[in-house]
Design a protein around this motif. Structure first.
Motif, PDB file in Angstrom:
ATOM      1  N   GLN A   1       0.821  -1.190   0.000  1.00 37.74           N
ATOM      2  CA  GLN A   1       0.000   0.000   0.000  1.00 37.74           C
ATOM      3  C   GLN A   1       0.864   1.252   0.000  1.00 37.74           C
ATOM      4  OE1 GLN A   1      -2.701  -0.467   3.317  1.00 37.74           O
ATOM      5  NE2 GLN A   1      -3.469  -2.436   2.572  1.00 37.74           N
ATOM      6  N   LYS A   2       0.236   2.414  -0.126  1.00 38.85           N
ATOM      7  CA  LYS A   2       0.980   3.673  -0.259  1.00 38.85           C
ATOM      8  C   LYS A   2       1.888   3.945   0.936  1.00 38.85           C
ATOM      9  CE  LYS A   2      -2.351   6.077  -3.229  1.00 38.85           C
ATOM     10  NZ  LYS A   2      -3.239   7.260  -3.353  1.00 38.85           N
ATOM     11  N   ASP A   3       1.362   3.745   2.130  1.00 36.66           N
ATOM     12  CA  ASP A   3       2.110   4.137   3.317  1.00 36.66           C
ATOM     13  C   ASP A   3       2.603   2.960   4.157  1.00 36.66           C
ATOM     14  OD1 ASP A   3      -0.454   3.395   3.912  1.00 36.66           O
ATOM     15  OD2 ASP A   3      -0.761   4.892   5.479  1.00 36.66           O
ATOM     16  N   LYS A   4       2.283   1.738   3.733  1.00 36.53           N
ATOM     17  CA  LYS A   4       2.696   0.587   4.542  1.00 36.53           C
ATOM     18  C   LYS A   4       2.595  -0.703   3.749  1.00 36.53           C
ATOM     19  CE  LYS A   4      -1.927  -0.257   6.466  1.00 36.53           C
ATOM     20  NZ  LYS A   4      -2.726  -0.464   7.692  1.00 36.53           N
ATOM     21  N   ILE A   5       3.170  -1.769   4.306  1.00 36.50           N
ATOM     22  CA  ILE A   5       3.022  -3.113   3.771  1.00 36.50           C
ATOM     23  C   ILE A   5       2.105  -3.867   4.722  1.00 36.50           C
ATOM     24  CG2 ILE A   5       4.206  -5.247   3.146  1.00 36.50           C
ATOM     25  CD1 ILE A   5       6.704  -3.625   2.645  1.00 36.50           C
ATOM     26  N   ALA A   6       0.982  -4.335   4.204  1.00 38.78           N
ATOM     27  CA  ALA A   6      -0.052  -4.944   5.038  1.00 38.78           C
ATOM     28  C   ALA A   6       0.322  -6.364   5.450  1.00 38.78           C
ATOM     29  CB  ALA A   6      -1.388  -4.931   4.303  1.00 38.78           C
ATOM     30  N   LEU A   7       1.405  -6.489   6.224  1.00 41.83           N
ATOM     31  CA  LEU A   7       1.882  -7.781   6.695  1.00 41.83           C
ATOM     32  C   LEU A   7       2.439  -7.650   8.107  1.00 41.83           C
ATOM     33  CD1 LEU A   7       3.920  -8.985   3.561  1.00 41.83           C
ATOM     34  CD2 LEU A   7       1.711  -9.887   4.296  1.00 41.83           C
ATOM     35  N   ALA A   8       2.393  -8.759   8.845  1.00 43.16           N
ATOM     36  CA  ALA A   8       3.041  -8.800  10.155  1.00 43.16           C
ATOM     37  C   ALA A   8       4.555  -8.728   9.967  1.00 43.16           C
ATOM     38  CB  ALA A   8       2.645 -10.073  10.887  1.00 43.16           C
ATOM     39  N   SER A   9       5.278  -8.334  11.011  1.00 43.38           N
ATOM     40  CA  SER A   9       6.730  -8.124  10.898  1.00 43.38           C
ATOM     41  C   SER A   9       7.466  -9.387  10.447  1.00 43.38           C
ATOM     42  CB  SER A   9       7.285  -7.631  12.235  1.00 43.38           C
ATOM     43  OG  SER A   9       6.981  -8.558  13.267  1.00 43.38           O
ATOM     44  N   SER A  10       7.082 -10.556  10.981  1.00 43.78           N
ATOM     45  CA  SER A  10       7.738 -11.798  10.578  1.00 43.78           C
ATOM     46  C   SER A  10       7.473 -12.116   9.114  1.00 43.78           C
ATOM     47  CB  SER A  10       7.257 -12.965  11.448  1.00 43.78           C
ATOM     48  OG  SER A  10       5.856 -13.155  11.316  1.00 43.78           O
ATOM     49  N   MET A  11       6.284 -11.774   8.619  1.00 43.80           N
ATOM     50  CA  MET A  11       5.941 -11.981   7.219  1.00 43.80           C
ATOM     51  C   MET A  11       6.743 -11.046   6.321  1.00 43.80           C
ATOM     52  SD  MET A  11       1.813 -12.514   7.368  1.00 43.80           S
ATOM     53  CE  MET A  11       1.086 -14.010   8.069  1.00 43.80           C
ATOM     54  N   LYS A  12       6.932  -9.796   6.779  1.00 44.59           N
ATOM     55  CA  LYS A  12       7.733  -8.838   6.010  1.00 44.59           C
ATOM     56  C   LYS A  12       9.164  -9.331   5.858  1.00 44.59           C
ATOM     57  CE  LYS A  12       5.222  -4.707   7.569  1.00 44.59           C
ATOM     58  NZ  LYS A  12       5.324  -3.471   8.368  1.00 44.59           N
ATOM     59  N   LEU A  13       9.727  -9.835   6.953  1.00 43.98           N
ATOM     60  CA  LEU A  13      11.108 -10.313   6.918  1.00 43.98           C
ATOM     61  C   LEU A  13      11.244 -11.515   5.984  1.00 43.98           C
ATOM     62  CD1 LEU A  13      13.991 -10.150   7.933  1.00 43.98           C
ATOM     63  CD2 LEU A  13      13.319 -11.557   9.903  1.00 43.98           C
ATOM     64  N   THR A  14      10.286 -12.426   6.063  1.00 38.22           N
ATOM     65  CA  THR A  14      10.307 -13.603   5.187  1.00 38.22           C
ATOM     66  C   THR A  14      10.173 -13.203   3.734  1.00 38.22           C
ATOM     67  OG1 THR A  14       9.337 -14.956   6.941  1.00 38.22           O
ATOM     68  CG2 THR A  14       9.173 -15.802   4.700  1.00 38.22           C
ATOM     69  N   LEU A  15       9.279 -12.248   3.472  1.00 34.61           N
ATOM     70  CA  LEU A  15       9.105 -11.757   2.103  1.00 34.61           C
ATOM     71  C   LEU A  15      10.388 -11.116   1.596  1.00 34.61           C
ATOM     72  CD1 LEU A  15       7.313 -11.162  -0.343  1.00 34.61           C
ATOM     73  CD2 LEU A  15       6.592  -9.047   0.800  1.00 34.61           C
ATOM     74  N   LEU A  16      11.067 -10.355   2.452  1.00 26.18           N
ATOM     75  CA  LEU A  16      12.320  -9.701   2.064  1.00 26.18           C
ATOM     76  C   LEU A  16      13.387 -10.729   1.690  1.00 26.18           C
ATOM     77  CD1 LEU A  16      14.126  -7.200   1.781  1.00 26.18           C
ATOM     78  CD2 LEU A  16      14.610  -7.377   4.244  1.00 26.18           C
TER      79      LEU A  16
END
Length: 219
Positions: A168-183
């Protein structure tokens, strides 16, 4: 090359571990949501492929140097492969969530059009024998085809769609652990892209040298 292979393999091992053992199972979609960690990185890698092809095509038209045609062609080949995987993983994800393998949703439709454009590029490349003419025509097509990439990316925002908008424009609609895994998964797939690009360009340059030797011998 060996270092890149080792790094890519290591990144995928870490990514797979994080996807299936570190990241929690999504509450609504369940285990099938884990396709997301493959689907999105593949999509972004495909977009990157077509961006590289776009830049290299422009450089070829300006400089008329064969290497830019080879770089562009390699990128398109990788991009078509990745877009094929995007469509497959998307269908596998859609079946249990939307109860259908395919729907003419704006995001899916524009992605299919993108695949068709660059599949046509590959057909065009195989159809023209004259080297300079083939490279110029394919360069123009790679540039025009890239117009669809931002349309695919923004389609879920421009039109009504059932496709989820994670970035999204101002954020990634995921939990922190999901963001790290996605990265980590993103980095792994971009490392794979670099490896495939290096291998394919090396192969095409070798083919170019062989063709020159054969032409010299036949003269």
């Amino acid at each position: 090359m060996k270092t890149l292979v080792a790094v890519t393999a290591s990144l995928f091992l870490v990514a797979i571990y994080m996807i299936f053992f570190y990241t929690p199972t999504e509450a609504v979609m369940g285990i099938v949501q884990k396709i997301f960690y493959f689907h999105l990185p593949i999509a972004f890698s495909g977009f990157f492929s077509f961006f590289v092809a776009f830049i290299c095509a422009i450089l070829y038209l300006i400089k008329k140097e064969k290497r830019w045609d080879i770089y562009s062609a390699s990128s398109v080949e990788i991009g078509v492969m990745l877009t094929t995987l995007v469509l497959i993983t998307g269908s596998l994800w859609a079946r249990p969530i939307w109860n259908t393998w395919w729907t003419w949703d704006p995001r899916l439709t524009t992605a299919l059009i993108l695949w068709l454009i660059y599949a046509a590029y590959l057909i065009l490349r195989m159809s023209i024998e004259q080297e300079g003419k083939r490279a110029s025509f394919c360069a123009v097509m790679a540039i025009i085809g890239f117009v669809d990439v931002p349309i695919v990316f923004f389609s879920a925002r421009l039109w009504r769609t059932i496709h989820p908008v994670v970035l999204q424009k101002d954020k990634i609609a995921l939990a922190s652990s999901m963001k790290l895994t996605l990265l980590v998964s993103m980095i792994a797939f971009f490392a794979l892209w670099a490896l495939l690009f290096k291998l394919r360009t090396k192969n095409l340059f070798l083919n170019e040298r062989i063709n020159k030797i054969n032409n010299t011998m036949n003269q």
